[in-house]
Design an enzyme around this catalytic site. Sequence first.
Site, short mmCIF file in Angstrom:
data_model
loop_
_atom_site.label_atom_id
_atom_site.label_comp_id
_atom_site.label_asym_id
_atom_site.label_seq_id
_atom_site.Cartn_x
_atom_site.Cartn_y
_atom_site.Cartn_z
CD GLU A 1 -2.81 -1.36 2.35
OE1 GLU A 1 -2.83 -0.44 3.19
OE2 GLU A 1 -3.53 -2.39 2.44
CG ASN B 1 -0.69 -7.14 -1.24
OD1 ASN B 1 -1.29 -7.74 -2.11
ND2 ASN B 1 -1.17 -6.99 -0.01
CG HIS C 1 -9.91 -5.68 0.67
ND1 HIS C 1 -10.22 -6.78 1.45
CD2 HIS C 1 -8.59 -5.45 0.85
CE1 HIS C 1 -9.12 -7.20 2.08
NE2 HIS C 1 -8.13 -6.42 1.73
CD GLU D 1 -4.76 -7.86 1.73
OE1 GLU D 1 -5.63 -7.11 2.24
OE2 GLU D 1 -3.54 -7.62 1.80
CG ASP E 1 -12.88 -8.76 1.70
OD1 ASP E 1 -12.79 -7.80 0.89
OD2 ASP E 1 -12.37 -8.73 2.84
O1 9MR Z 1 -7.40 -8.08 8.56
C1 9MR Z 1 -6.55 -7.14 9.18
C2 9MR Z 1 -7.23 -6.58 10.43
O2 9MR Z 1 -7.41 -7.61 11.38
C3 9MR Z 1 -6.40 -5.45 10.99
O3 9MR Z 1 -7.10 -4.85 12.07
C4 9MR Z 1 -6.13 -4.44 9.91
C5 9MR Z 1 -5.29 -3.28 10.41
O4 9MR Z 1 -5.18 -2.32 9.42
O5 9MR Z 1 -5.45 -5.06 8.84
C6 9MR Z 1 -6.24 -6.02 8.23
O6 9MR Z 1 -5.62 -6.53 7.08
C7 9MR Z 1 -5.33 -5.58 6.04
C8 9MR Z 1 -4.12 -6.09 5.32
O7 9MR Z 1 -3.06 -6.30 6.23
C9 9MR Z 1 -3.68 -5.13 4.25
N1 9MR Z 1 -4.78 -4.84 3.33
C10 9MR Z 1 -6.02 -4.44 3.95
C11 9MR Z 1 -6.44 -5.45 5.02
C12 9MR Z 1 -7.79 -5.07 5.60
O8 9MR Z 1 -7.71 -3.88 6.30
#
Ligand code: 9MR
Length: 464
Positions: free
Chosen positions: A164, A205, A241, A269, A271
Site C-alpha cells: 500500500e 501488494n 477488497h 485479499e 472479499d
Molecule cells: O485483517 C486485518 C485486520 O485484522 C487489521 O485490524 C487491519 C489493520 O489495518 O489489517 C487487516 O488486514 C489488512 C491487510 O493487512 C492489508 N490490506 C487491507 C487489510 C484489511 O484492512
Amino acid sequence: MPAPAGRARRVLAATTVAVMGTLAVGMAVAAPSSADAGPTLGQLAAAQGRYFGSATDNPTLDNAPYTAVLGSEFNQITVGNTQKWMYTEPNRGQFDYTQADKIVAFAQAHDQIVRGHTLVWHNQLPGWIDTVPAGELLGVMRDHVANVAGHYQGEVVHWDVVNEAFEEDGTRRQSVFQQKIGDSYIAEAFKAARAADPDAKLYYNDYNIEGIGAKSDAVYNLVKSFKQQGIPIDGVGLQAHLILGQVPSTLRQNIQRFADLGVDVAITELDIRMRTPRDATKDAQQAADYRTVTNACLAVARCVGITVWDFSDGYSWIPSVFPGEGAALIYDENFAKKPSYWAVHEALGGTTTTTTTTTTGNTGSGCTATYRVTGQWHGGYQAEVTVRNTGATATSGWTVRWTFAQGQTVRSLWNGVLTADGQEMTVRNAPYNGRITVDGTTAFGFIGAHTGTNDTPTVTCATA
Ligand code: 9MR
C-alpha cells in the site's frame, strides 16, 4: 531466532484423523477431513496449477469448527496480522515470532503453502518507528526485512514486501518510510528481501489496483522500472477488497498487462462486501462476482492463486471498518458454504449435480432445502444440503426429509442429526444451528454409499 535452514523447521503433515465410517446414525459430528471429502477449493485450484487460500489470524486457531475448514479446504494460508512489524519487532532490534510461527506451523501441518504478509507497511507499525532519526531509518528497515524474511527463509513462498505505498491518484503515500527515506525505500526493501530469502517470490501488494486506473498505472510503472533496472520483483498482489456488483471490468486485462511485464499476479485479499443483511438476490450477485474474479485469474497463466481475506463471515474485518456492510466471504458465520463458495468451486472446475428444492413451513415461517452431490467416487459420495429460512421470523429449528430411490445410504453426517428409517431420511438441526435468521442459511453435509446411480432426491424442509 533466525532459522538456519528454514525448511529444517518444517513440521510434517499430521493428517487429520478421519472419523468417517465409525459413527452411529443420529450423531452430530464435525466436518470430515479433506481426505474423505469431494474436491476442495485447494484441490481444484491445484489441478489448475494454482492455489486457493485464506488469510487467518491467531485468535481463531483455537476454534475447532473454524480450523476444521481452514485446515482442509485451502492449500495456501496468509498470515493475516502477526507477521506485521508491530508484532515481529515490537521493540527496536527485538524480534518476536511467537504468534506468526503458530500460523506457519498450522499451515505446514496441513500441507499448505504460506504467503508472508507484510514486511514494510505504513500501518500496524510499533510506536518506536516514529522516533527513529531520518538518517537511521533505512538501516532499521533493512534490518527488519533481513531478520523477518531470514527467520522465515524457505517457509514462505511469497512475501508482500511492500504494502500500500500509493495513493488513489498514483502519487506516493506519505508514509514514514517515504518521508524519511524517500522514493528509493521500495527498491531497498525488495533488495533486502531478496538477500534474506532468495527463493521467496517478492510481491508488491495494494488495494484498488484491480482495474486499470491511476493507482494501478503507478504500480505498473514501478514494476516496469524495477524490471528495467534489475531491482528484484516477482509479483503483484491485487488485494481485491471489492464491493458487490462492482468487479472492475478491466480486471482480466489488468492482470494480463502485469503478466506481460514478466511478473506473476496473485489475488491476495479477496472479499466482496454488501449491505447487510444478506438475501438471495445479493447472494446470487456475490456468487457471480466471485465467479468473475476466479475466471479472470484463470484466464491469465501468470495469475498464480487466489486468497480470501479469511473465509467465514463471522471472522471478517469488514463489519468493524464499514458499519452496515459485511457478508463478504464464501462461508457464513456457521461455516455453511454460501452460493459464492459454489461459484468459486465451479469456476475452478468442480462439478455439482442438479439440485432440488421444495418448501413447506408453518404459518408465517418456512424454509427451502437445496441438496447437492458435491463429490462422487466409486461406491461413495459426499452431499450437502443448504437450508434457507424463507419465513418472516428466525427459525428455532428445522427438519429436512427425503427418500432415497436407488438404495443410497448415509454413512456419517455433520451439522445435523439424522434418523434413518429404511430409505427415508430425516435430518433435524444440530443443537447449535436450529436458529436461522430471516433469509439466512445453514448447511449440513454427509458421506454415503451408492451402488452406481445417485440421483439427487426430492427434499422437503419444514421449520419448527
Ligand atoms: O485483517 C486485518 C485486520 O485484522 C487489521 O485490524 C487491519 C489493520 O489495518 O489489517 C487487516 O488486514 C489488512 C491487510 O493487512 C492489508 N490490506 C487491507 C487489510 C484489511 O484492512
